[in-house]
Motif scaffolding. Structure first.
Motif, PDB file in Angstrom:
ATOM      1  N   UNK A  81      -1.778  26.183 -49.703  1.00 40.48           N
ATOM      2  CA  UNK A  81      -2.862  26.692 -48.872  1.00 40.48           C
ATOM      3  C   UNK A  81      -3.058  25.751 -47.675  1.00 40.48           C
ATOM      4  N   UNK A  82      -3.118  26.293 -46.498  1.00 40.52           N
ATOM      5  CA  UNK A  82      -3.298  25.454 -45.328  1.00 40.52           C
ATOM      6  C   UNK A  82      -4.772  25.426 -44.937  1.00 40.52           C
ATOM      7  N   UNK A  83      -5.160  24.309 -44.409  1.00 39.59           N
ATOM      8  CA  UNK A  83      -6.537  24.112 -43.971  1.00 39.59           C
ATOM      9  C   UNK A  83      -6.607  24.317 -42.459  1.00 39.59           C
ATOM     10  N   UNK A  84      -7.810  24.274 -41.948  1.00 36.10           N
ATOM     11  CA  UNK A  84      -7.973  24.366 -40.494  1.00 36.10           C
ATOM     12  C   UNK A  84      -7.239  23.202 -39.817  1.00 36.10           C
ATOM     13  N   UNK A  85      -7.314  22.022 -40.426  1.00 35.97           N
ATOM     14  CA  UNK A  85      -6.619  20.855 -39.880  1.00 35.97           C
ATOM     15  C   UNK A  85      -5.117  21.133 -39.764  1.00 35.97           C
ATOM     16  N   UNK A  86      -4.530  21.702 -40.810  1.00 32.29           N
ATOM     17  CA  UNK A  86      -3.096  21.986 -40.778  1.00 32.29           C
ATOM     18  C   UNK A  86      -2.765  23.063 -39.745  1.00 32.29           C
ATOM     19  N   UNK A  87      -3.634  24.025 -39.586  1.00 33.96           N
ATOM     20  CA  UNK A  87      -3.423  25.049 -38.559  1.00 33.96           C
ATOM     21  C   UNK A  87      -3.472  24.427 -37.167  1.00 33.96           C
ATOM     22  N   UNK A  88      -4.420  23.512 -36.959  1.00 38.28           N
ATOM     23  CA  UNK A  88      -4.514  22.825 -35.668  1.00 38.28           C
ATOM     24  C   UNK A  88      -3.286  21.943 -35.425  1.00 38.28           C
ATOM     25  N   UNK A  89      -2.767  21.323 -36.488  1.00 42.39           N
ATOM     26  CA  UNK A  89      -1.539  20.528 -36.336  1.00 42.39           C
ATOM     27  C   UNK A  89      -0.385  21.411 -35.885  1.00 42.39           C
ATOM     28  N   UNK A  90      -0.269  22.594 -36.496  1.00 39.55           N
ATOM     29  CA  UNK A  90       0.795  23.529 -36.084  1.00 39.55           C
ATOM     30  C   UNK A  90       0.647  23.873 -34.608  1.00 39.55           C
ATOM     31  N   UNK A  91      -0.594  24.138 -34.181  1.00 45.72           N
ATOM     32  CA  UNK A  91      -0.840  24.451 -32.770  1.00 45.72           C
ATOM     33  C   UNK A  91      -0.510  23.252 -31.886  1.00 45.72           C
ATOM     34  N   UNK A 112      -4.876  16.964 -23.778  1.00 46.59           N
ATOM     35  CA  UNK A 112      -4.287  16.539 -25.056  1.00 46.59           C
ATOM     36  C   UNK A 112      -5.259  15.615 -25.792  1.00 46.59           C
ATOM     37  N   UNK A 113      -5.946  14.765 -25.065  1.00 47.85           N
ATOM     38  CA  UNK A 113      -6.939  13.888 -25.687  1.00 47.85           C
ATOM     39  C   UNK A 113      -8.004  14.711 -26.397  1.00 47.85           C
ATOM     40  N   UNK A 114      -8.466  15.768 -25.765  1.00 47.75           N
ATOM     41  CA  UNK A 114      -9.452  16.649 -26.407  1.00 47.75           C
ATOM     42  C   UNK A 114      -8.872  17.307 -27.654  1.00 47.75           C
ATOM     43  N   UNK A 115      -7.615  17.733 -27.577  1.00 42.84           N
ATOM     44  CA  UNK A 115      -6.967  18.366 -28.731  1.00 42.84           C
ATOM     45  C   UNK A 115      -6.844  17.392 -29.898  1.00 42.84           C
ATOM     46  N   UNK A 116      -6.448  16.162 -29.612  1.00 38.74           N
ATOM     47  CA  UNK A 116      -6.289  15.157 -30.667  1.00 38.74           C
ATOM     48  C   UNK A 116      -7.650  14.784 -31.242  1.00 38.74           C
ATOM     49  N   UNK A 117      -8.665  14.696 -30.390  1.00 37.57           N
ATOM     50  CA  UNK A 117     -10.017  14.417 -30.871  1.00 37.57           C
ATOM     51  C   UNK A 117     -10.495  15.522 -31.813  1.00 37.57           C
ATOM     52  N   UNK A 118     -10.198  16.760 -31.477  1.00 38.32           N
ATOM     53  CA  UNK A 118     -10.550  17.887 -32.347  1.00 38.32           C
ATOM     54  C   UNK A 118      -9.821  17.781 -33.684  1.00 38.32           C
ATOM     55  N   UNK A 119      -8.557  17.381 -33.648  1.00 38.27           N
ATOM     56  CA  UNK A 119      -7.816  17.171 -34.896  1.00 38.27           C
ATOM     57  C   UNK A 119      -8.494  16.107 -35.757  1.00 38.27           C
ATOM     58  N   UNK A 120      -8.866  14.984 -35.154  1.00 39.51           N
ATOM     59  CA  UNK A 120      -9.515  13.904 -35.902  1.00 39.51           C
ATOM     60  C   UNK A 120     -10.846  14.372 -36.496  1.00 39.51           C
ATOM     61  N   UNK A 121     -11.622  15.069 -35.694  1.00 37.97           N
ATOM     62  CA  UNK A 121     -12.926  15.568 -36.160  1.00 37.97           C
ATOM     63  C   UNK A 121     -12.746  16.544 -37.319  1.00 37.97           C
ATOM     64  N   UNK A 122     -11.764  17.431 -37.188  1.00 37.14           N
ATOM     65  CA  UNK A 122     -11.518  18.428 -38.229  1.00 37.14           C
ATOM     66  C   UNK A 122     -11.056  17.769 -39.521  1.00 37.14           C
ATOM     67  N   UNK A 174     -11.746  14.793 -40.523  1.00 37.98           N
ATOM     68  CA  UNK A 174     -12.928  14.124 -41.097  1.00 37.98           C
ATOM     69  C   UNK A 174     -13.860  15.139 -41.736  1.00 37.98           C
ATOM     70  N   UNK A 175     -14.105  16.247 -41.053  1.00 40.93           N
ATOM     71  CA  UNK A 175     -14.992  17.286 -41.593  1.00 40.93           C
ATOM     72  C   UNK A 175     -14.461  17.861 -42.906  1.00 40.93           C
ATOM     73  N   UNK A 176     -13.142  17.894 -43.058  1.00 36.59           N
ATOM     74  CA  UNK A 176     -12.526  18.442 -44.272  1.00 36.59           C
ATOM     75  C   UNK A 176     -12.270  17.370 -45.338  1.00 36.59           C
ATOM     76  N   UNK A 177     -12.762  16.151 -45.094  1.00 30.60           N
ATOM     77  CA  UNK A 177     -12.513  15.031 -46.009  1.00 30.60           C
ATOM     78  C   UNK A 177     -11.018  14.832 -46.251  1.00 30.60           C
ATOM     79  N   UNK A 178     -10.228  15.037 -45.206  1.00 29.70           N
ATOM     80  CA  UNK A 178      -8.782  14.863 -45.277  1.00 29.70           C
ATOM     81  C   UNK A 178      -8.465  13.457 -44.754  1.00 29.70           C
TER      82      UNK A 178
END
Length: 175
Positions: A1-11, A96-106, A108-112
């Protein structure tokens, strides 16, 4: 099962490959203007962005998440001057900085915690990338159209660094 974080990584893999293509277009433009230092700088940037995509790909592979190799956005190829090109590069790095920041936030939000730790290197890298492009843009503007001054500055001030030992592994790098 993929999480939002994994979906954002794919993007992000797509975003990094698209950034690599855009940097290649900038390098080719400078190469066509017989400006080898600027061309070399952007060819290196292109390779870095490709490596970033492949680092994320390796992370997905290492975590049993099947990566998808995406298509990329059409790069912009029509330019009139160096300020326009370097401004585009700076804008791209800020995005890209905004995208990476969103990845980090996501993450953290998912306790990943593993995902959050993985993204930390990219956050550090983005600080360097934005600073580098900001400096280059300032140098290009100060040169007042004399790109030979920029070429001299690049030859003097930039040298290819050694690989960062803390960088994530690049998929296929040992192949």
């Amino acid at each position: 099962m993929t999480t939002k974080f994994h979906q954002l990584l794919q993007a992000q893999v797509r975003n990094e490959f698209s950034a690599a293509q855009q940097y290649t277009a900038l390098a080719v433009w400078f190469d066509g203007q017989d400006l080898p230092q600027l061309a070399r700088f952007f060819y290196r940037q292109s390779q870095e962005e490709r490596d970033h995509a492949m680092m994320i790909t390796q992370y997905l592979l290492d975590n049993d998440i099947p990566p998808v190799v995406p298509g990329v956005d059409e790069p912009r190829n029509d330019f009139t001057d160096a300020v326009e090109l370097v401004s585009l590069a700076l804008q791209q790095e800020r995005a890209v900085t905004e995208e990476i920041t969103t990845l980090a936030r996501t993450a953290r939000d998912e306790d990943n915690y593993l995902g959050e730790q993985f993204v930390q290197w990219f956050l550090k890298e983005q600080v360097e990338e934005v600073a580098s492009m900001t400096t280059l843009l300032n140098v290009v503007k100060r040169a007042g159209g004399n790109l030979f001054d920029v070429e001299t500055w690049l030859a003097r001030e930039t040298t290819p660094g050694s690989p960062d030992p803390t960088a994530p592994r690049v998929a296929g790098a040992g192949a």
